[in-house]
Design an enzyme around this catalytic site. Structure first.
Site, PDB file in Angstrom:
ATOM      1  CE  LYS A  47     -46.391  12.232  13.205  1.00 19.39           C
ATOM      2  NZ  LYS A  47     -46.528  10.942  13.892  1.00 19.39           N
TER       3      LYS A  47
ATOM      4  NE  ARG B  32     -50.488  14.262  17.355  1.00 15.53           N
ATOM      5  CZ  ARG B  32     -49.157  14.326  17.361  1.00 15.53           C
ATOM      6  NH1 ARG B  32     -48.543  15.394  16.917  1.00 15.53           N
ATOM      7  NH2 ARG B  32     -48.448  13.316  17.792  1.00 15.53           N
TER       8      ARG B  32
ATOM      9  NE  ARG C  12     -40.190   7.500  19.411  1.00 19.46           N
ATOM     10  CZ  ARG C  12     -41.080   8.114  18.642  1.00 19.46           C
ATOM     11  NH1 ARG C  12     -41.092   7.915  17.335  1.00 19.46           N
ATOM     12  NH2 ARG C  12     -41.938   8.954  19.171  1.00 19.46           N
TER      13      ARG C  12
ATOM     14  NE  ARG D 142     -41.612  11.810  22.349  1.00 21.11           N
ATOM     15  CZ  ARG D 142     -42.402  11.977  21.294  1.00 21.11           C
ATOM     16  NH1 ARG D 142     -41.886  12.249  20.114  1.00 21.11           N
ATOM     17  NH2 ARG D 142     -43.708  11.876  21.412  1.00 21.11           N
TER      18      ARG D 142
ATOM     19  NE  ARG E 115     -47.082   9.343  21.584  1.00 14.71           N
ATOM     20  CZ  ARG E 115     -45.788   9.006  21.494  1.00 14.71           C
ATOM     21  NH1 ARG E 115     -45.226   8.246  22.431  1.00 14.71           N
ATOM     22  NH2 ARG E 115     -45.067   9.423  20.493  1.00 14.71           N
TER      23      ARG E 115
HETATM   24  P1  AMP Z   1     -45.134  14.086  18.899  1.00 13.82           P
HETATM   25  O1  AMP Z   1     -43.746  14.542  19.209  1.00 13.82           O
HETATM   26  O2  AMP Z   1     -45.622  14.610  17.575  1.00 13.82           O
HETATM   27  O3  AMP Z   1     -45.295  12.596  19.016  1.00 13.82           O
HETATM   28  O4  AMP Z   1     -46.089  14.734  19.994  1.00 13.82           O
HETATM   29  C1  AMP Z   1     -45.935  14.422  21.357  1.00 13.82           C
HETATM   30  C2  AMP Z   1     -47.174  14.815  22.118  1.00 13.82           C
HETATM   31  O5  AMP Z   1     -47.381  16.236  22.026  1.00 13.82           O
HETATM   32  C3  AMP Z   1     -48.461  14.202  21.603  1.00 13.82           C
HETATM   33  O6  AMP Z   1     -48.705  12.893  22.120  1.00 13.82           O
HETATM   34  C4  AMP Z   1     -49.490  15.213  22.134  1.00 13.82           C
HETATM   35  O7  AMP Z   1     -49.686  15.066  23.526  1.00 13.82           O
HETATM   36  C5  AMP Z   1     -48.758  16.532  21.910  1.00 13.82           C
HETATM   37  N1  AMP Z   1     -49.002  17.087  20.567  1.00 13.82           N
HETATM   38  C6  AMP Z   1     -48.086  17.276  19.575  1.00 13.82           C
HETATM   39  N2  AMP Z   1     -48.657  17.820  18.505  1.00 13.82           N
HETATM   40  C7  AMP Z   1     -49.969  17.967  18.810  1.00 13.82           C
HETATM   41  C8  AMP Z   1     -51.095  18.446  18.100  1.00 13.82           C
HETATM   42  N3  AMP Z   1     -50.988  18.886  16.833  1.00 13.82           N
HETATM   43  N4  AMP Z   1     -52.296  18.459  18.742  1.00 13.82           N
HETATM   44  C9  AMP Z   1     -52.433  18.030  20.015  1.00 13.82           C
HETATM   45  N5  AMP Z   1     -51.411  17.537  20.732  1.00 13.82           N
HETATM   46  C10 AMP Z   1     -50.191  17.507  20.148  1.00 13.82           C
END
Ligand code: AMP
Length: 228
Positions: free
Chosen positions: A23, A98, A137, A171, A182
């Site tokens: 994404k 989400r 990554r 990360r 996740r």
């Molecule tokens: P990402 O960078 O999109 O993989 O997001 C990293 C982490 O941030 C996720 O595993 C969640 O803990 C949190 N997170 C990001 N976006 C959301 C969302 N829309 N709703 C809830 N948690 C989120």
């Protein structure tokens, strides 16, 4: 408001897909190609954690474990970012919504601001491959270019191909345990949104196991049609 963004039918593109589906990578390519703003709730939350805001303090442990941050926190952060002038001409949502609650909140927000969903693109991948993709990554600390231990090393070891920086970061939630959590959260809470957007008539699906450039060409075609 200076009116400079008063374009017709500002539109929103949603990217759906499990961790590792691409994404963020694809959103960056689309911003380069179409001049849209990438809005990643993960990035906004990581910034909140780094700044030590109240929302960041509440989100930090949940994020590290791979769980979902509460709808209230995420919706407030998204609302705030979407109200900024650079978002008025259209955004790519990377990692939001989400949950069903977030999807409904987005519908209300867009109804208020006169924006609409141009397309929700679901990046389809095999779960098994995602753990390996995500676990290896890392990114350039300066420009954010993405790399991978097995699939994409910099041409000169330790030097970013794009900006020449020698600093990279990983990360804290890109480890096997957090990725498994996740993925579970994705299937339980986010995958049902595929049907939600199909019912709204805006769903597109893309085979995201293909190479990055093929996926990006296919997505560019969708965006071109959707924003036409
Ligand atoms: P990402 O960078 O999109 O993989 O997001 C990293 C982490 O941030 C996720 O595993 C969640 O803990 C949190 N997170 C990001 N976006 C959301 C969302 N829309 N709703 C809830 N948690 C989120």
């Amino acid at each position: 408001m200076d009116g400079s963004n008063a374009m017709a039918a500002p539109a929103v593109l949603i990217l759906l897909g499990p961790p590792g589906a691409g994404k963020g990578t694809q959103a960056r390519k689309l911003t380069d190609r179409f001049g849209l703003v990438q809005l990643s709730t993960g990035d906004l939350l990581r910034a909140a954690v780094a700044e030590g805001t109240e929302a960041g303090k509440q989100a930090e442990a949940v994020m590290k474990a791979g769980g979902l941050v509460s709808d209230d926190i995420v919706i407030a952060i998204l609302r705030d970012r979407m109200s900024q002038p650079d978002c008025a001409a259209g955004v790519i949502l990377d990692g939001f919504p989400r949950t069903a609650g977030q999807a409904r909140a987005l519908d209300s927000l867009l109804a208020e601001s006169g924006q609409e969903i141009a397309a929700a693109i679901s990046l389809e991948v095999d779960d098994a491959a995602m753990v390996e993709r995500v676990s290896g990554r890392y990114t350039c600390a300066k420009c954010g270019e993405g790399y991978h231990d097995s699939f994409k090393q910099p041409e000169t070891a330790g030097v970013c191909d794009v900006c020449g920086s020698t600093e990279f970061k990983r990360r804290p939630d890109d480890n096997a345990d957090a990725v498994a959590t996740r993925l579970e959260a994705y299937h339980a809470e986010t995958a049902p949104l595929i049907a939600y957007y199909s019912d709204q008539g805006v769903l597109k699906t893309v085979d995201a196991m293909a190479d990055i450039d093929s996926v990006s060409d296919r997505m560019a075609g969708i965006v071109q049609d959707a924003f036409a």
